[in-house]
Design a protein around this motif. Structure first.
Motif, PDB file in Angstrom:
ATOM      1  N   MET A   1       6.745  15.591   3.028  1.00 16.26           N
ATOM      2  CA  MET A   1       7.468  14.316   3.026  1.00 16.26           C
ATOM      3  C   MET A   1       8.920  14.578   2.702  1.00 16.26           C
ATOM      4  O   MET A   1       9.253  15.350   1.792  1.00 16.26           O
ATOM      5  CB  MET A   1       6.873  13.401   1.967  1.00 16.26           C
ATOM      6  CG  MET A   1       5.526  12.881   2.371  1.00 16.26           C
ATOM      7  SD  MET A   1       5.019  11.374   1.552  1.00 16.26           S
ATOM      8  CE  MET A   1       5.555  11.605  -0.096  1.00 16.26           C
TER       9      MET A   1
ATOM     10  N   THR B   1       0.850  -1.195   0.000  1.00 11.89           N
ATOM     11  CA  THR B   1       0.000   0.000   0.000  1.00 11.89           C
ATOM     12  C   THR B   1       0.880   1.237   0.000  1.00 11.89           C
ATOM     13  O   THR B   1       1.989   1.234   0.503  1.00 11.89           O
ATOM     14  CB  THR B   1      -0.904   0.015   1.232  1.00 11.89           C
ATOM     15  OG1 THR B   1      -0.078  -0.147   2.385  1.00 11.89           O
ATOM     16  CG2 THR B   1      -1.915  -1.092   1.169  1.00 11.89           C
ATOM     17  N   ARG B   2       0.344   2.280  -0.564  1.00  8.77           N
ATOM     18  CA  ARG B   2       1.098   3.530  -0.644  1.00  8.77           C
ATOM     19  C   ARG B   2       0.848   4.322   0.620  1.00  8.77           C
ATOM     20  O   ARG B   2      -0.293   4.489   1.045  1.00  8.77           O
ATOM     21  CB  ARG B   2       0.599   4.295  -1.867  1.00  8.77           C
ATOM     22  CG  ARG B   2       1.513   5.404  -2.262  1.00  8.77           C
ATOM     23  CD  ARG B   2       1.047   5.994  -3.553  1.00  8.77           C
ATOM     24  NE  ARG B   2       1.742   7.245  -3.786  1.00  8.77           N
ATOM     25  CZ  ARG B   2       1.391   8.115  -4.703  1.00  8.77           C
ATOM     26  NH1 ARG B   2       0.326   7.859  -5.442  1.00  8.77           N
ATOM     27  NH2 ARG B   2       2.074   9.210  -4.870  1.00  8.77           N
ATOM     28  N   HIS B   3       1.899   4.845   1.188  1.00  5.83           N
ATOM     29  CA  HIS B   3       1.773   5.574   2.442  1.00  5.83           C
ATOM     30  C   HIS B   3       1.119   6.923   2.185  1.00  5.83           C
ATOM     31  O   HIS B   3       1.551   7.699   1.350  1.00  5.83           O
ATOM     32  CB  HIS B   3       3.164   5.762   3.045  1.00  5.83           C
ATOM     33  CG  HIS B   3       3.167   6.604   4.267  1.00  5.83           C
ATOM     34  ND1 HIS B   3       2.581   6.187   5.426  1.00  5.83           N
ATOM     35  CD2 HIS B   3       3.679   7.828   4.493  1.00  5.83           C
ATOM     36  CE1 HIS B   3       2.739   7.139   6.335  1.00  5.83           C
ATOM     37  NE2 HIS B   3       3.410   8.138   5.805  1.00  5.83           N
ATOM     38  N   ARG B   4       0.033   7.194   2.877  1.00  2.18           N
ATOM     39  CA  ARG B   4      -0.661   8.459   2.685  1.00  2.18           C
ATOM     40  C   ARG B   4      -0.215   9.439   3.753  1.00  2.18           C
ATOM     41  O   ARG B   4      -0.338   9.161   4.942  1.00  2.18           O
ATOM     42  CB  ARG B   4      -2.171   8.230   2.774  1.00  2.18           C
ATOM     43  CG  ARG B   4      -2.678   7.317   1.682  1.00  2.18           C
ATOM     44  CD  ARG B   4      -4.181   7.152   1.761  1.00  2.18           C
ATOM     45  NE  ARG B   4      -4.841   8.414   1.496  1.00  2.18           N
ATOM     46  CZ  ARG B   4      -6.021   8.742   2.011  1.00  2.18           C
ATOM     47  NH1 ARG B   4      -6.633   7.920   2.821  1.00  2.18           N
ATOM     48  NH2 ARG B   4      -6.577   9.893   1.726  1.00  2.18           N
ATOM     49  N   ASN B   5       0.262  10.557   3.346  1.00  2.00           N
ATOM     50  CA  ASN B   5       0.803  11.532   4.278  1.00  2.00           C
ATOM     51  C   ASN B   5      -0.331  12.447   4.740  1.00  2.00           C
ATOM     52  O   ASN B   5      -0.710  13.399   4.069  1.00  2.00           O
ATOM     53  CB  ASN B   5       1.897  12.346   3.564  1.00  2.00           C
ATOM     54  CG  ASN B   5       2.577  13.268   4.543  1.00  2.00           C
ATOM     55  OD1 ASN B   5       2.475  13.121   5.737  1.00  2.00           O
ATOM     56  ND2 ASN B   5       3.285  14.249   4.008  1.00  2.00           N
ATOM     57  N   LEU B   6      -0.908  12.133   5.901  1.00  2.00           N
ATOM     58  CA  LEU B   6      -2.034  12.928   6.384  1.00  2.00           C
ATOM     59  C   LEU B   6      -1.593  14.023   7.332  1.00  2.00           C
ATOM     60  O   LEU B   6      -2.408  14.816   7.790  1.00  2.00           O
ATOM     61  CB  LEU B   6      -3.035  11.995   7.108  1.00  2.00           C
ATOM     62  CG  LEU B   6      -3.710  10.998   6.197  1.00  2.00           C
ATOM     63  CD1 LEU B   6      -4.520  10.014   7.037  1.00  2.00           C
ATOM     64  CD2 LEU B   6      -4.620  11.693   5.220  1.00  2.00           C
ATOM     65  N   SER B   7      -0.298  14.078   7.641  1.00  2.00           N
ATOM     66  CA  SER B   7       0.159  15.126   8.545  1.00  2.00           C
ATOM     67  C   SER B   7       0.460  16.399   7.730  1.00  2.00           C
ATOM     68  O   SER B   7       0.526  16.380   6.522  1.00  2.00           O
ATOM     69  CB  SER B   7       1.393  14.653   9.290  1.00  2.00           C
ATOM     70  OG  SER B   7       2.471  14.531   8.393  1.00  2.00           O
TER      71      SER B   7
END
Lengths: 182, 123
Positions: free
Chosen positions: A179, A169-175
């Protein structure tokens, strides 16, 4: 709840070569290894007795070579419902009587193994290649035995589920932070 | 070789996760060990929430897997990776509806055919 995959039982233990023989011999040699079973009671006779005693919802599951357990356990599983505890015990008695009658006149009478006769909710008659389960209505609903023996290829399906679940899965940057690298 | 104070896993879906043996049925003077097929009295140490069985309930269980190797009649030795038991009631019916892991065929001769027929794999 996961099945044997998460249990940790014999994890990483492969059956040694001599154990395969035991599995193979119990798979392939079902009829010669258990000669009493063919003589104790045939499937057709079992069905006739169950219909005579008016057992409800009689189902036969072939769990032989291609089925569950790889044929190590039995050839056929017969499940029948009784309307009450007394009826369940009666079903068991009728089957035992039929087995005794069939072997009348011989020197030795081979009787099958009966479990749960006193309690009456679930009586199992184990005659080697045919295992007959007589359950009360509510017990049958509770245990739901059909779903165990209907799906034959359960080890294969669990392996397939594992393959689909291990997907990258692709890491989703919710912060809010940017990145640092992709 | 299960004795009192032994922690066991639970091999069914009755709701309990870990059991501690407090008594081996049929032992003399609390000195005998329990093997595969023996019934023990155990207390539930860890349980899944919202199930009929709760923590610190005293129940009976039958041992289905032991780390100590177990010799079958035909000379095969079976040794599992953990100790596990299946919870039963006073009459010998399993409390859960499904059993997990491999079960030894020897349980059939010891009058636990119900557990063997629920098992996904029979050794």
């Amino acid at each position: 709840m996961l099945s044997a995959v998460g249990s940790g039982a014999a994890g990483g233990w492969r059956p040694p070569p001599h154990l395969f023989q035991r599995l193979l011999s119990s798979c392939s040699g079902v009829l010669p290894a258990r000669p009493q079973a063919a003589e104790l009671l045939e499937l057709a006779e079992v069905e006739k007795v169950l219909s005579d005693v008016r057992a409800g919802d009689v189902r036969v599951f072939p769990v032989g070579e291609g089925g569950l357990h790889g044929g190590a356990c039995a050839d056929y599983m017969v499940v029948a419902t009784g309307r009450s505890d007394w009826h369940v015990r009666n079903i068991a008695q009728a089957l035992l009587y039929k087995i005794k009658q069939k072997q009348k006149g011989s020197d030795r009478i081979l009787m099958p193994r009966v479990e749960g006769q006193q309690a009456g909710k679930w009586v199992v008659i184990d005659s080697g290649s045919i295992i007959i389960h007589a359950l009360e209505e509510r017990a049958r609903e509770y245990y739901d035995l059909e779903s165990i023996w209907s799906k034959e290829v359960s080890p294969n399906t669990s392996a397939r589920e594992l393959e689909t679940s291990l997907v990258k899965t692709r890491h989703r940057n919710l912060s809010q932070k940017p990145m640092k690298s992709i | 070789m299960i004795q009192p104070q032994t922690l066991l896993n639970v091999a069914d879906n009755s709701g309990a996760q870990k059991l501690m043996c407090i008594r081996v049925i049929g032992a003399a003077g609390n000195q005998r060990y329990a093997r595969i097929g023996d019934v023990i009295v155990a207390v539930i140490k860890d349980a899944v929430p919202q199930m009929p069985l709760e923590r610190s309930e005293v129940i009976r269980a039958v041992i289905v897997r032991t780390c100590k190797e177990f010799k079958c009649e035909d000379g095969i030795t079976i040794r599992y990776d953990d100790n596990a038991a299946v919870i039963i009631d006073q009459k010998g019916n399993p409390k859960g509806t499904r059993v997990f892991g491999a079960i030894a065929e020897e349980l059939r001769e010891l009058n636990f055919t119900k557990i063997v027929s629920l098992a996904p794999e029979v050794l």
